[in-house]
Design an enzyme around this catalytic site. Sequence first.
Site, PDB file in Angstrom:
ATOM      1  N   TYR A 162      -5.321   2.264 -10.105  1.00 20.46           N
ATOM      2  CA  TYR A 162      -5.966   3.077  -9.075  1.00 20.46           C
ATOM      3  C   TYR A 162      -7.376   2.516  -8.793  1.00 20.46           C
ATOM      4  O   TYR A 162      -8.083   2.118  -9.718  1.00 20.46           O
ATOM      5  CB  TYR A 162      -6.042   4.517  -9.587  1.00 20.46           C
ATOM      6  CG  TYR A 162      -6.657   5.485  -8.624  1.00 20.46           C
ATOM      7  CD1 TYR A 162      -5.985   5.861  -7.465  1.00 20.46           C
ATOM      8  CD2 TYR A 162      -7.910   6.025  -8.869  1.00 20.46           C
ATOM      9  CE1 TYR A 162      -6.554   6.751  -6.578  1.00 20.46           C
ATOM     10  CE2 TYR A 162      -8.486   6.927  -7.980  1.00 20.46           C
ATOM     11  CZ  TYR A 162      -7.800   7.284  -6.838  1.00 20.46           C
ATOM     12  OH  TYR A 162      -8.357   8.161  -5.949  1.00 20.46           O
ATOM     13  N   LYS A 211      -2.499  15.425  -7.743  1.00 22.05           N
ATOM     14  CA  LYS A 211      -1.363  14.875  -6.998  1.00 22.05           C
ATOM     15  C   LYS A 211      -0.125  15.752  -7.213  1.00 22.05           C
ATOM     16  O   LYS A 211      -0.165  16.911  -6.901  1.00 22.05           O
ATOM     17  CB  LYS A 211      -1.151  13.422  -7.432  1.00 22.05           C
ATOM     18  CG  LYS A 211      -2.444  12.585  -7.413  1.00 22.05           C
ATOM     19  CD  LYS A 211      -2.984  12.338  -6.019  1.00 22.05           C
ATOM     20  CE  LYS A 211      -4.360  11.685  -6.027  1.00 22.05           C
ATOM     21  NZ  LYS A 211      -4.486  10.498  -6.863  1.00 22.05           N
ATOM     22  N   ARG A 236     -18.416  25.517 -19.544  1.00 24.53           N
ATOM     23  CA  ARG A 236     -18.377  24.052 -19.561  1.00 24.53           C
ATOM     24  C   ARG A 236     -17.611  23.551 -20.775  1.00 24.53           C
ATOM     25  O   ARG A 236     -17.043  22.457 -20.760  1.00 24.53           O
ATOM     26  CB  ARG A 236     -19.802  23.463 -19.514  1.00 24.53           C
ATOM     27  CG  ARG A 236     -19.811  21.926 -19.557  1.00 24.53           C
ATOM     28  CD  ARG A 236     -21.097  21.294 -19.046  1.00 24.53           C
ATOM     29  NE  ARG A 236     -22.291  21.996 -19.462  1.00 24.53           N
ATOM     30  CZ  ARG A 236     -22.769  22.026 -20.704  1.00 24.53           C
ATOM     31  NH1 ARG A 236     -22.161  21.376 -21.669  1.00 24.53           N
ATOM     32  NH2 ARG A 236     -23.860  22.701 -20.978  1.00 24.53           N
ATOM     33  N   ASP A 255      -1.916   6.003 -17.458  1.00 29.17           N
ATOM     34  CA  ASP A 255      -2.159   6.948 -16.367  1.00 29.17           C
ATOM     35  C   ASP A 255      -0.794   7.258 -15.749  1.00 29.17           C
ATOM     36  O   ASP A 255      -0.185   6.412 -15.112  1.00 29.17           O
ATOM     37  CB  ASP A 255      -3.113   6.305 -15.343  1.00 29.17           C
ATOM     38  CG  ASP A 255      -3.404   7.215 -14.147  1.00 29.17           C
ATOM     39  OD1 ASP A 255      -2.598   8.117 -13.866  1.00 29.17           O
ATOM     40  OD2 ASP A 255      -4.434   6.994 -13.480  1.00 29.17           O
TER      41      ASP A 255
HETATM   42  C1  LIG Z   1      -5.602   9.949  -7.512  1.00 30.42           C
HETATM   43  C2  LIG Z   1      -5.472   9.150  -8.758  1.00 30.42           C
HETATM   44  C3  LIG Z   1      -6.484   9.149  -9.716  1.00 30.42           C
HETATM   45  C4  LIG Z   1      -7.769   9.911  -9.533  1.00 30.42           C
HETATM   46  O1  LIG Z   1      -7.542  11.282  -9.469  1.00 30.42           O
HETATM   47  P1  LIG Z   1      -8.580  12.283  -8.740  1.00 30.42           P
HETATM   48  O2  LIG Z   1      -7.998  13.607  -9.082  1.00 30.42           O
HETATM   49  O3  LIG Z   1      -8.566  11.957  -7.290  1.00 30.42           O
HETATM   50  O4  LIG Z   1      -9.911  12.040  -9.359  1.00 30.42           O
HETATM   51  C5  LIG Z   1      -6.300   8.406 -10.869  1.00 30.42           C
HETATM   52  N1  LIG Z   1      -5.182   7.684 -11.054  1.00 30.42           N
HETATM   53  C6  LIG Z   1      -4.188   7.649 -10.145  1.00 30.42           C
HETATM   54  C7  LIG Z   1      -2.979   6.834 -10.404  1.00 30.42           C
HETATM   55  C8  LIG Z   1      -4.295   8.381  -8.954  1.00 30.42           C
HETATM   56  O5  LIG Z   1      -3.318   8.338  -8.047  1.00 30.42           O
END
Ligand SMILES: *Cc1c(COP(=O)(O)O)cnc(C)c1O
Length: 400
Positions: A113, A210, A60, A185
């Site tokens: 998001y 992604k 962890r 982000d």
């Molecule tokens: C998908 C996404 C997230 C969240 O990511 P997860 O891996 O699904 O938790 C956060 N910010 C953006 C811009 C995203 O496209």
Amino acid sequence: MNKPSDPTVKRTLMRPGPLLRGASAPVVTPIMPSVVYASDTPDSLDAQYEGRAQGHTYAREGHPNADILARRIDALEGVEGGIVTGSGMAAVTAALMGLLSAGDHVLGGDQLYGRSLRLMREDLPRFGVETSLADPTDLDAFAAAVRPETRMVLIEVVSNPTLRIADLDGIAALCRDRGILLAVDNTFTTPAGITPADHGADIVIHSVTKLLAGHSDVTLGWVWARSPEQRKAIYDFAVTTGLTPSPFDCWLAERGLATFALRYAAAQDNAAALAAHLAGRDGVARVLYPTRDDHPDARRAQAVLRGQGGHMVTFDLDGGRSAANAFAKGAEGLAFAPTLGDVGTTLSHPASSSHRALTPEGRAAIGISEGTFRISVGLEDRAALLAAIDAGLAAAKAVG
Ligand SMILES: *Cc1c(COP(=O)(O)O)cnc(C)c1O
């Protein structure tokens, strides 16, 4: 591959980290699922915890596959010390909750998001953190929303689904002047599109799920902060709340990352071609792609994204929901799935997924109709991709 897509992304050598070198070394990083690690003595454990010796103790708190993946993503972003988390939302949460305290205010972009918006609206206020949203494409409006107690700004460079481009450099200057932490982000844009730390971001976040991992088979995140103390605060929050990534997921993402630059370039080439293919077509009301002259932020896209359009294309079908149903069904072979960054093209319909919580008027205010689709363009053979889109458009036209 044509010029705009030449990957400017820094490539790293595809060798396992120094953890695994003996007289010979594996070419591929092994998967190390061990939860616990044995140390020699209490003294050597002290040395580990005090950073004088390299090692792990309990998964962890960290494990080799997460560390190796983190160093690879660090290299792409041109930074050091990023932390891999169990999801992109774990990275967002660790950054916000690891650094903010009751009484602080955080100002977010108004098209973040969906779950980041939810964290800001529903969860942070329960802990005494004030939140509000403003339009990051409009620097004056954004500056007007800053409060004396604003401690952090959270933005994405390219918005979903309308692909509006934030005034990143203006907001970075604002944050610098006012002593506010800037968190970016970078999931949509990826380090091939932009490296936010070079634009003054104090915190950079990824959903590795992604494009970075790229195959829709892992859920992971990554978060970095410029200040070592802030990195430690984020790390400690993530360890305490168990936002730990799985070694196998980290291994898969490392494998995916090996082809990231190539996938990005190929997807971007396909996206630019698709945008050109859709523009002006019968039944297509509007096409949004950042490098097109008719994009509302075309000039900023040139400056901020160095002329790269990215791998997303958004367009509006004529004909409302029934045309949208027919398009999704008719575009055979393209998954109608609310994700992005997969090797295969995916179709997202914001009105029924990411933006379903808004009223039709609320959606209209940010440019989303029942005919809006956001396409995350994949690596398919271009002719096959365009043929599938055409089949969808023909089906939509038949009901419209
Ligand atoms: C998908 C996404 C997230 C969240 O990511 P997860 O891996 O699904 O938790 C956060 N910010 C953006 C811009 C995203 O496209």
